[in-house]
Design a protein around this motif. Structure first.
Motif, PDB file in Angstrom:
ATOM      1  N   PHE A 192      30.660   3.903  51.555  1.00 53.05           N
ATOM      2  CA  PHE A 192      29.048   4.062  50.911  1.00 53.05           C
ATOM      3  C   PHE A 192      28.743   4.803  50.418  1.00 53.05           C
ATOM      4  O   PHE A 192      28.570   5.897  50.750  1.00 53.05           O
ATOM      5  CB  PHE A 192      27.694   3.191  51.317  1.00 53.05           C
ATOM      6  CG  PHE A 192      28.148   2.304  52.550  1.00 53.05           C
ATOM      7  CD1 PHE A 192      28.529   0.788  51.825  1.00 53.05           C
ATOM      8  CD2 PHE A 192      28.530   2.036  53.850  1.00 53.05           C
ATOM      9  CE1 PHE A 192      28.887  -0.470  52.305  1.00 53.05           C
ATOM     10  CE2 PHE A 192      28.453   0.599  55.056  1.00 53.05           C
ATOM     11  CZ  PHE A 192      28.738  -0.039  53.567  1.00 53.05           C
ATOM     12  N   LEU A 193      27.786   4.699  48.609  1.00 56.63           N
ATOM     13  CA  LEU A 193      27.854   5.577  48.136  1.00 56.63           C
ATOM     14  C   LEU A 193      26.247   6.157  48.539  1.00 56.63           C
ATOM     15  O   LEU A 193      25.759   5.778  49.343  1.00 56.63           O
ATOM     16  CB  LEU A 193      26.986   4.837  46.014  1.00 56.63           C
ATOM     17  CG  LEU A 193      27.736   4.406  45.753  1.00 56.63           C
ATOM     18  CD1 LEU A 193      27.496   3.010  45.109  1.00 56.63           C
ATOM     19  CD2 LEU A 193      29.302   4.866  44.946  1.00 56.63           C
ATOM     20  N   PRO A 194      26.729   7.565  47.796  1.00 56.30           N
ATOM     21  CA  PRO A 194      25.716   8.524  48.636  1.00 56.30           C
ATOM     22  C   PRO A 194      24.367   7.878  48.160  1.00 56.30           C
ATOM     23  O   PRO A 194      24.356   7.249  46.937  1.00 56.30           O
ATOM     24  CB  PRO A 194      25.705  10.302  47.755  1.00 56.30           C
ATOM     25  CG  PRO A 194      27.353   9.575  47.721  1.00 56.30           C
ATOM     26  CD  PRO A 194      27.883   8.864  47.165  1.00 56.30           C
ATOM     27  N   GLY A 195      23.158   7.863  48.915  1.00 57.50           N
ATOM     28  CA  GLY A 195      21.683   7.461  48.800  1.00 57.50           C
ATOM     29  C   GLY A 195      21.685   6.082  48.925  1.00 57.50           C
ATOM     30  O   GLY A 195      20.313   5.623  49.053  1.00 57.50           O
ATOM     31  N   THR A 196      22.421   5.309  49.615  1.00 60.15           N
ATOM     32  CA  THR A 196      23.122   4.097  50.080  1.00 60.15           C
ATOM     33  C   THR A 196      22.007   3.640  51.727  1.00 60.15           C
ATOM     34  O   THR A 196      22.608   4.720  52.238  1.00 60.15           O
ATOM     35  CB  THR A 196      23.628   3.765  50.161  1.00 60.15           C
ATOM     36  OG1 THR A 196      25.137   3.515  48.845  1.00 60.15           O
ATOM     37  CG2 THR A 196      24.226   2.003  50.611  1.00 60.15           C
ATOM     38  N   PRO A 197      21.342   2.750  51.294  1.00 54.48           N
ATOM     39  CA  PRO A 197      19.974   2.456  52.527  1.00 54.48           C
ATOM     40  C   PRO A 197      20.601   1.608  53.644  1.00 54.48           C
ATOM     41  O   PRO A 197      22.068   1.313  53.092  1.00 54.48           O
ATOM     42  CB  PRO A 197      18.793   2.388  52.335  1.00 54.48           C
ATOM     43  CG  PRO A 197      19.560   1.779  51.236  1.00 54.48           C
ATOM     44  CD  PRO A 197      20.539   2.074  50.291  1.00 54.48           C
ATOM     45  N   PRO A 198      20.228   2.178  54.218  1.00 52.93           N
ATOM     46  CA  PRO A 198      21.318   1.249  55.945  1.00 52.93           C
ATOM     47  C   PRO A 198      20.459   0.017  55.452  1.00 52.93           C
ATOM     48  O   PRO A 198      20.002  -0.602  55.283  1.00 52.93           O
ATOM     49  CB  PRO A 198      20.726   2.375  56.928  1.00 52.93           C
ATOM     50  CG  PRO A 198      19.380   3.193  56.857  1.00 52.93           C
ATOM     51  CD  PRO A 198      19.586   2.855  55.567  1.00 52.93           C
ATOM     52  N   ARG A 199      21.274  -1.536  55.793  1.00 49.07           N
ATOM     53  CA  ARG A 199      21.389  -2.098  56.207  1.00 49.07           C
ATOM     54  C   ARG A 199      21.242  -3.393  56.841  1.00 49.07           C
ATOM     55  O   ARG A 199      22.853  -2.664  57.081  1.00 49.07           O
ATOM     56  CB  ARG A 199      21.185  -2.990  54.392  1.00 49.07           C
ATOM     57  CG  ARG A 199      20.284  -2.815  53.889  1.00 49.07           C
ATOM     58  CD  ARG A 199      18.948  -2.831  52.989  1.00 49.07           C
ATOM     59  NE  ARG A 199      17.911  -2.607  52.617  1.00 49.07           N
ATOM     60  CZ  ARG A 199      17.361  -1.845  52.487  1.00 49.07           C
ATOM     61  NH1 ARG A 199      17.481  -0.710  52.918  1.00 49.07           N
ATOM     62  NH2 ARG A 199      16.686  -1.389  50.884  1.00 49.07           N
ATOM     63  N   PRO A 200      21.688  -4.079  57.812  1.00 50.37           N
ATOM     64  CA  PRO A 200      21.913  -4.786  58.938  1.00 50.37           C
ATOM     65  C   PRO A 200      23.371  -5.313  57.953  1.00 50.37           C
ATOM     66  O   PRO A 200      24.023  -4.813  59.331  1.00 50.37           O
ATOM     67  CB  PRO A 200      21.072  -5.810  59.371  1.00 50.37           C
ATOM     68  CG  PRO A 200      20.249  -5.229  59.504  1.00 50.37           C
ATOM     69  CD  PRO A 200      20.121  -4.439  57.185  1.00 50.37           C
ATOM     70  N   TYR A 201      23.553  -6.117  56.977  1.00 50.06           N
ATOM     71  CA  TYR A 201      24.749  -6.652  56.766  1.00 50.06           C
ATOM     72  C   TYR A 201      25.825  -4.321  56.501  1.00 50.06           C
ATOM     73  O   TYR A 201      27.246  -5.620  56.388  1.00 50.06           O
ATOM     74  CB  TYR A 201      25.085  -7.053  55.677  1.00 50.06           C
ATOM     75  CG  TYR A 201      23.954  -6.496  54.546  1.00 50.06           C
ATOM     76  CD1 TYR A 201      25.721  -6.087  53.291  1.00 50.06           C
ATOM     77  CD2 TYR A 201      23.284  -6.635  54.059  1.00 50.06           C
ATOM     78  CE1 TYR A 201      25.374  -5.271  52.617  1.00 50.06           C
ATOM     79  CE2 TYR A 201      22.751  -5.960  53.069  1.00 50.06           C
ATOM     80  CZ  TYR A 201      23.857  -5.124  52.005  1.00 50.06           C
ATOM     81  OH  TYR A 201      23.345  -4.797  50.832  1.00 50.06           O
TER      82      TYR A 201
END
Length: 350
Positions: A192-201
């Motif tokens: 995932f791109l830097p800065g991408t927040p955690p999401r369940p999916y």
């Protein structure tokens, strides 16, 4: 950061990774058709792709400032095991020692709400893998993951943390100190791109990379809804070995691991089982030479080393000595730190 292994992708490769609505597999198909990202970008208008490079250029600046490396699928430094997957990520971002994904790797995963038993087993298995020069892969989550990373790092071993968010995002936030230690001594990886927040999916997507980097997956504790079972499913699809630690049948966190064994996973009965099944060996020579052990002690040590694990009874028969004599020798070797006992009967060369 290993500067020699730091690969900063071209602006066109970052541009491709940032394109929204295109799956990693479809990005690979585009590259297969257009040969490289530069050629693809030249045709972007014709196939109705966004041609704005400003965000890609800004991302490269951010990565340089924050010591974030990246490697795309077409680069020679891309992990070989991931390249063999059906749906490999187009781009990997990382902080730390990228060379670690080229070393023998074993994934240790399990429940976030792990019991003390689950944490101890995970720590000890990871510690054992580190002694065999095997890199431990996990996901930095609470419970089993954290224990696995800590066990690998205890005596200078290697570990890889695969994130379900950007490599610059600490999740969970309470693991910030552990994340920093892994960044300095091991490797942090994400698609995932830097800065991408955690999401369940995003975590199931992360799990396929955990198993994909590894020769085998070890599940130490898991309920039926544990994400570690998803990792085990990916491992099965990828042709990896699956190990499972049997647990108390009255405990919820043992249902998943026990069912894995019922379905054909290799049960982990002692900490030596993984290395014995996969052919890993520990380097003993320097440690033994550094200790002052006598001829008879060395003879006993060599038998334990050859067997991997054994008992007092076996050693008595092998050396034709009395139990009191063998017990005395074993005690001396334990004090000198070249063997250890497990479950009161099995003696393992350190």
């Amino acid at each position: 950061m290993e500067q020699s292994n730091l690969f900063m992708a071209t602006v066109y490769e970052i541009w491709l990774d940032r394109l929204k609505g295109i799956r990693p597999l479809d990005k690979l198909k585009l590259i297969e058709k257009y040969k490289d990202c530069t050629s693809l970008y030249a045709c972007a208008d014709k196939i109705k792709l966004n041609t704005n490079l400003q965000e890609a250029e800004a991302q490269i600046d951010y990565m340089k400032k924050n010591k974030i490396g990246c490697v795309c699928y077409s680069d020679k430094n891309y992990p070989l095991f991931l390249r063999e997957m059906n749906n490999p990520p187009w781009m990997l971002y990382y902080k730390g020692k990228a060379s670690l994904w080229h070393t023998p790797c074993i994934a240790i995963v399990g429940a976030r709400n792990a019991s003390q038993y689950g944490k101890i087993v995970s720590f000890q298995l990871a510690e054992r893998m580190a002694k065999c020069n095997v890199t431990v892969v996990s996901g930095l989550a609470y419970g089993v993951d954290s224990a696995a990373h800590q066990g690998a790092l205890k005596n200078g071993g290697n570990t890889i943390a695969v994130f379900g968010c950007g490599v610059d995002i600490c999740y969970p936030t309470s693991n910030r100190a552990l994340m920093k230690e892994i960044e300095e001594k091991g490797l942090i990886v994400s698609e995932f791109l830097p800065g991408t927040p955690p999401r369940p999916y995003r975590f199931p997507m992360r799990n396929r990379i955990i198993s994909g980097l590894s020769q085998a997956v070890v599940v130490t504790e898991a309920g039926l809804s544990s994400g570690s079972l998803i990792t085990a499913d990916f491992a099965a699809e990828q042709g990896r070995e699956i190990f499972s630690v049997p647990g108390n049948i009255t405990q919820i966190n043992s249902i998943g691991t026990n069912k894995l064994i019922q379905d054909g996973a290799i049960p982990v009965v002692t900490v030596m089982d993984i290395e014995k099944n996969l052919g890993f060996t520990e380097k003993h020579e320097e440690k033994v030479c550094a200790k002052s052990i006598g001829i008879e002690e060395k003879q006993l040590y060599d038998i334990i080393l050859l067997e991997g694990e054994t008992t007092i009874d076996f050693l008595c028969k092998k050396l034709k000595k009395t139990p009191s004599y063998i017990n005395g020798m074993v005690t001396i070797l334990e004090i000198k730190g070249v063997i250890e006992s497990s479950f009161g009967k099995i003696f393992i060369a350190k």
